[in-house]
Design an enzyme around this catalytic site. Sequence first.
Site, mmCIF file in Angstrom:
data_model
loop_
_atom_site.group_PDB
_atom_site.id
_atom_site.type_symbol
_atom_site.label_atom_id
_atom_site.label_comp_id
_atom_site.label_asym_id
_atom_site.label_seq_id
_atom_site.Cartn_x
_atom_site.Cartn_y
_atom_site.Cartn_z
ATOM 1 C CD GLN A 164 3.308 5.790 2.722
ATOM 2 O OE1 GLN A 164 2.387 5.214 2.168
ATOM 3 N NE2 GLN A 164 4.307 5.143 3.302
ATOM 4 C CB CYS B 122 5.003 1.934 7.631
ATOM 5 S SG CYS B 122 4.589 3.428 6.717
ATOM 6 C CG LEU B 123 6.568 0.926 1.626
ATOM 7 C CD1 LEU B 123 5.965 1.293 0.274
ATOM 8 C CD2 LEU B 123 7.698 -0.081 1.464
ATOM 9 N N GLY C 295 0.831 -1.200 0.000
ATOM 10 C CA GLY C 295 0.000 0.000 0.000
ATOM 11 C C GLY C 295 0.862 1.244 0.000
ATOM 12 C CG HIS D 48 -0.639 0.982 7.127
ATOM 13 N ND1 HIS D 48 0.298 0.599 8.079
ATOM 14 C CD2 HIS D 48 0.024 1.771 6.260
ATOM 15 C CE1 HIS D 48 1.464 1.152 7.775
ATOM 16 N NE2 HIS D 48 1.332 1.866 6.675
ATOM 17 C CD GLU D 49 -1.610 2.434 2.604
ATOM 18 O OE1 GLU D 49 -1.214 3.599 2.413
ATOM 19 O OE2 GLU D 49 -0.832 1.511 2.916
ATOM 20 C CG HIS E 216 0.156 6.341 5.529
ATOM 21 N ND1 HIS E 216 1.302 6.895 6.045
ATOM 22 C CD2 HIS E 216 0.451 5.048 5.287
ATOM 23 C CE1 HIS E 216 2.242 5.963 6.127
ATOM 24 N NE2 HIS E 216 1.748 4.825 5.677
HETATM 25 NI NI NI Z 1 2.710 2.957 5.551
#
Ligand code: NI
Length: 167
Positions: free
Chosen positions: A51, A91-92, A46, A133-134, A137
């Site tokens: 981000q 998470c990225l 995701g 999660h998204e 964000h």
């Molecule tokens: Ni993330």
Amino acid sequence: MAVLPILHHPDPRLRRKTPPVERFDQDLQRLIDDMFETMYAAPGVGLAANQVGVQLRLAVMDCSDEHDQPLVMINPELVMTDDPQEVEEGCLSVPDIRDKIRRYNKLRLRALDRNGQPYELEADGLMAQCIQHEIDHLDGKLYIDYLSSLKRERIRKKLQKAAVAGG
Ligand code: NI
């Protein structure tokens, strides 16, 4: 298409609540394609627009092993949640760290697709986790916000050190 640079915690741009998408134009289509390419390249399941430094309420996802279930979530909201459980998450924007938090195992999502058409879907398991999660964000939240302040401080120091080392 292009792979975009992903912002890392503690970048303040990850902490803003994103405004809704209102214009479904060519620029938005290009951004969505670039976000998919960036997410698959990372690799991740995701990616939210903030981000990659774009302040819009838009995220892309694909929880499949074969990368054949792309999902675009524009102006998403949860209309039902159920069955909270402990899951492992990463998470990225918080690289090389994973930890356990609580997420709902089932939910109902309401969002717009890439053409602005409304849809609803029910999800459970990994997909439900990823949707939460998204949306976090897009609200300026990171999963590490659910950890203890001691753990959060340790993660912040580790990532700052890595950022300095990487230039
Ligand atoms: Ni993330």
